[in-house]
Design an enzyme around this catalytic site. Sequence first.
Site, PDB file in Angstrom:
ATOM      1  N   LEU A 144      68.322 -11.897  53.053  1.00 12.02           N
ATOM      2  CA  LEU A 144      69.580 -11.997  53.799  1.00 12.02           C
ATOM      3  C   LEU A 144      70.532 -12.971  53.132  1.00 12.02           C
ATOM      4  O   LEU A 144      71.732 -12.931  53.339  1.00 12.02           O
ATOM      5  CB  LEU A 144      69.306 -12.475  55.228  1.00 12.02           C
ATOM      6  CG  LEU A 144      68.450 -11.572  56.112  1.00 12.02           C
ATOM      7  CD1 LEU A 144      67.956 -12.338  57.332  1.00 12.02           C
ATOM      8  CD2 LEU A 144      69.263 -10.363  56.545  1.00 12.02           C
ATOM      9  N   CYS A 186      70.530 -16.657  50.123  1.00 12.39           N
ATOM     10  CA  CYS A 186      69.706 -17.606  49.385  1.00 12.39           C
ATOM     11  C   CYS A 186      70.437 -18.927  49.204  1.00 12.39           C
ATOM     12  O   CYS A 186      71.627 -19.039  49.453  1.00 12.39           O
ATOM     13  CB  CYS A 186      69.277 -17.029  48.046  1.00 12.39           C
ATOM     14  SG  CYS A 186      70.659 -16.610  47.003  1.00 12.39           S
ATOM     15  N   PHE A 216      67.131 -24.161  48.438  1.00 12.98           N
ATOM     16  CA  PHE A 216      65.804 -24.306  49.014  1.00 12.98           C
ATOM     17  C   PHE A 216      64.900 -23.102  48.732  1.00 12.98           C
ATOM     18  O   PHE A 216      63.692 -23.189  48.808  1.00 12.98           O
ATOM     19  CB  PHE A 216      65.950 -24.456  50.531  1.00 12.98           C
ATOM     20  CG  PHE A 216      66.638 -23.251  51.109  1.00 12.98           C
ATOM     21  CD1 PHE A 216      65.899 -22.154  51.499  1.00 12.98           C
ATOM     22  CD2 PHE A 216      68.021 -23.196  51.191  1.00 12.98           C
ATOM     23  CE1 PHE A 216      66.535 -21.021  51.977  1.00 12.98           C
ATOM     24  CE2 PHE A 216      68.654 -22.065  51.664  1.00 12.98           C
ATOM     25  CZ  PHE A 216      67.906 -20.976  52.051  1.00 12.98           C
ATOM     26  N   SER A 233      64.887 -18.663  49.677  1.00 11.79           N
ATOM     27  CA  SER A 233      65.658 -17.522  50.176  1.00 11.79           C
ATOM     28  C   SER A 233      65.478 -17.339  51.681  1.00 11.79           C
ATOM     29  O   SER A 233      64.533 -17.861  52.279  1.00 11.79           O
ATOM     30  CB  SER A 233      65.239 -16.251  49.444  1.00 11.79           C
ATOM     31  OG  SER A 233      63.931 -15.904  49.822  1.00 11.79           O
ATOM     32  N   LYS A 256      63.830 -18.665  56.726  1.00 10.58           N
ATOM     33  CA  LYS A 256      64.168 -19.471  55.556  1.00 10.58           C
ATOM     34  C   LYS A 256      62.858 -19.861  54.900  1.00 10.58           C
ATOM     35  O   LYS A 256      62.054 -20.601  55.491  1.00 10.58           O
ATOM     36  CB  LYS A 256      64.923 -20.728  56.024  1.00 10.58           C
ATOM     37  CG  LYS A 256      65.932 -21.266  55.060  1.00 10.58           C
ATOM     38  CD  LYS A 256      66.724 -22.421  55.689  1.00 10.58           C
ATOM     39  CE  LYS A 256      68.018 -22.641  54.983  1.00 10.58           C
ATOM     40  NZ  LYS A 256      68.861 -23.687  55.563  1.00 10.58           N
ATOM     41  N   ASP A 282      78.239 -30.006  57.892  1.00  9.41           N
ATOM     42  CA  ASP A 282      78.443 -28.934  56.914  1.00  9.41           C
ATOM     43  C   ASP A 282      79.120 -27.738  57.584  1.00  9.41           C
ATOM     44  O   ASP A 282      78.810 -26.593  57.277  1.00  9.41           O
ATOM     45  CB  ASP A 282      77.103 -28.541  56.285  1.00  9.41           C
ATOM     46  CG  ASP A 282      77.277 -27.810  54.948  1.00  9.41           C
ATOM     47  OD1 ASP A 282      78.425 -27.699  54.468  1.00  9.41           O
ATOM     48  OD2 ASP A 282      76.262 -27.336  54.394  1.00  9.41           O
TER      49      ASP A 282
HETATM   50  P1  ADP Z   1      71.949 -23.231  52.659  1.00 13.02           P
HETATM   51  O1  ADP Z   1      71.476 -24.527  53.184  1.00 13.02           O
HETATM   52  O2  ADP Z   1      71.421 -22.913  51.297  1.00 13.02           O
HETATM   53  O3  ADP Z   1      73.448 -23.087  52.698  1.00 13.02           O
HETATM   54  P2  ADP Z   1      71.874 -21.422  54.927  1.00 13.02           P
HETATM   55  O4  ADP Z   1      71.140 -21.900  56.142  1.00 13.02           O
HETATM   56  O5  ADP Z   1      73.362 -21.547  55.015  1.00 13.02           O
HETATM   57  O6  ADP Z   1      71.324 -22.134  53.644  1.00 13.02           O
HETATM   58  O7  ADP Z   1      71.474 -19.909  54.657  1.00 13.02           O
HETATM   59  C1  ADP Z   1      71.877 -19.226  53.482  1.00 13.02           C
HETATM   60  C2  ADP Z   1      72.213 -17.777  53.780  1.00 13.02           C
HETATM   61  O8  ADP Z   1      71.107 -17.107  54.397  1.00 13.02           O
HETATM   62  C3  ADP Z   1      73.352 -17.580  54.760  1.00 13.02           C
HETATM   63  O9  ADP Z   1      74.594 -17.598  54.132  1.00 13.02           O
HETATM   64  C4  ADP Z   1      73.041 -16.221  55.358  1.00 13.02           C
HETATM   65  O10 ADP Z   1      73.499 -15.185  54.508  1.00 13.02           O
HETATM   66  C5  ADP Z   1      71.533 -16.199  55.397  1.00 13.02           C
HETATM   67  N1  ADP Z   1      71.063 -16.664  56.702  1.00 13.02           N
HETATM   68  C6  ADP Z   1      70.740 -17.931  57.060  1.00 13.02           C
HETATM   69  N2  ADP Z   1      70.374 -18.016  58.343  1.00 13.02           N
HETATM   70  C7  ADP Z   1      70.472 -16.759  58.845  1.00 13.02           C
HETATM   71  C8  ADP Z   1      70.258 -16.182  60.150  1.00 13.02           C
HETATM   72  N3  ADP Z   1      69.827 -16.921  61.176  1.00 13.02           N
HETATM   73  N4  ADP Z   1      70.476 -14.856  60.303  1.00 13.02           N
HETATM   74  C9  ADP Z   1      70.889 -14.102  59.249  1.00 13.02           C
HETATM   75  N5  ADP Z   1      71.112 -14.576  58.028  1.00 13.02           N
HETATM   76  C10 ADP Z   1      70.916 -15.894  57.807  1.00 13.02           C
HETATM   77 MG    MG Z   2      74.857 -22.774  54.067  1.00 10.83          MG
END
Ligand code: ADP
Ligand code: MG
Length: 437
Positions: free
Chosen positions: A162, A164, A167, A169, A187, A279
């Site tokens: 979904l 990455c 950390f 994916s 995650k 953030d």
């Molecule tokens: P990072 O700390 O690397 O920014 P994120 O928590 O923002 O990580 O997650 C990275 C990506 O993963 C998001 O931009 C989204 O595309 C996908 N993602 C994260 N959490 C979810 C969720 N609860 N449902 C669907 N997609 C998610």
């Molecule tokens: Mg993010």
Amino acid sequence: MMEPLLSRLRPRKEQGTYALSLVYGKTVYHYLISQDKAGKFCIPEGTKFDTLWQLVEYLKLKADGLIYRLKEACPNSSASAEAAAPTLPAHPSTFTQPQRRVDTLNSDGYTPEPARVASPEKQRPMPMDTSVYESPYSDPEELKDKKLFLKRENLLVADIELGCGNFGSVRQGVYRMRKKQIDVAIKVLKHSTEKADKDEMMREAQIMHQLDNPYIVRLIGVCQAEALMLVMEMAGGGPLHKFLIGKKEEIPVSNVAELLHQVAMGMKYLEEKNFVHRDLAARNVLLVNRHYAKISDFGLSKALGADDSYYTARSAGKWPLKWYAPECINFRKFSSRSDVWSYGVTMWEAFSYGQKPYKKMKGPEVLDFIKQGKRMECPPECPPEMYSLMSDCWTYKWEDRPDFLTVEQRMRNYYYSLASRAEGSPQCGQVAEAACG
Ligand code: ADP
Ligand code: MG
């Protein structure tokens, strides 16, 4: 396209093996499900799973060698499937009662691929009609099982990405609860021997674990198995900025205001609970559907002490400078008021339909720009009321900046005024198009 509507699973005489049959068009296809020496289930050449439940859930998401992914079970197959599969849950046998997933973004009920948003809208979905409005633990029966650490056997992790980050994916999956099963985003911490990485992910989990609001992505729990995994509710519409790119014609300003109002409600909740997000940005606002947004990514977030109104970072890190208020950069001081600054930048991103803020500037140049009293211009589509609010979010001194209580109220008033104008007007689509300048 022809789709197999019916499928059926039954045990074979040969111990530990099952026959999976599906109808595709007018043809019936049979597949053998067997167990390897370690007891793992798979179809020939397919991905292996510990339980039959995980395999079946996976085949609903991905064809993985079948002629098509599984859709619906044969109505009369329930008894045999139940009997056949002692590892399937007794209650919501996913195989016999395919769930309708109303909160995904396309109309056929279930979307295997992330980030697809159906349009034009047919019937406007309301957040409370989705399965992610309330916590899955709002049912007292389910609450009995609520624990931070989840059992691996109740989790299906599919190799569908979904998103990455540094950390690792984020993968799509399914989590099986007592009475139901839910779509989840997982995650997965990349293979790392660094204890610091695990600690960081656990800190993120600890923060999310304390939050429960419809406009915030909820943590379901943490699973420590082949990797450390953070299991969250699914917001499959992808990040807000990506969704809005190139959609000026399709998504009216009123829809943007609606989503931003939801973000403000989520942030007001955080402010009340004394958490700082640190953030907030359009990339960390995820959509459930085009009318429902949730705040995500608590990787930098902090719970403030009862008597504290800000958090002081020990040292500067990899920071999203363009989203940060001056006091964050100058004094490493973070508060709900500095989140309000970031909210202003998020508003700008949304009303500019996914543009990058402070386009040609580098992070450190932005601070100079701000110090000179300059601010980003009003995006072409942005209503003056909304530009006025984002400008207030960019008040230099944090003491003079509005809090989320005020921001949410102003967002709500504006959004409701649009909605009521739209109701009274025959040209509802155009109501929200009043732009700046
Ligand atoms: P990072 O700390 O690397 O920014 P994120 O928590 O923002 O990580 O997650 C990275 C990506 O993963 C998001 O931009 C989204 O595309 C996908 N993602 C994260 N959490 C979810 C969720 N609860 N449902 C669907 N997609 C998610
Ligand atoms: Mg993010």
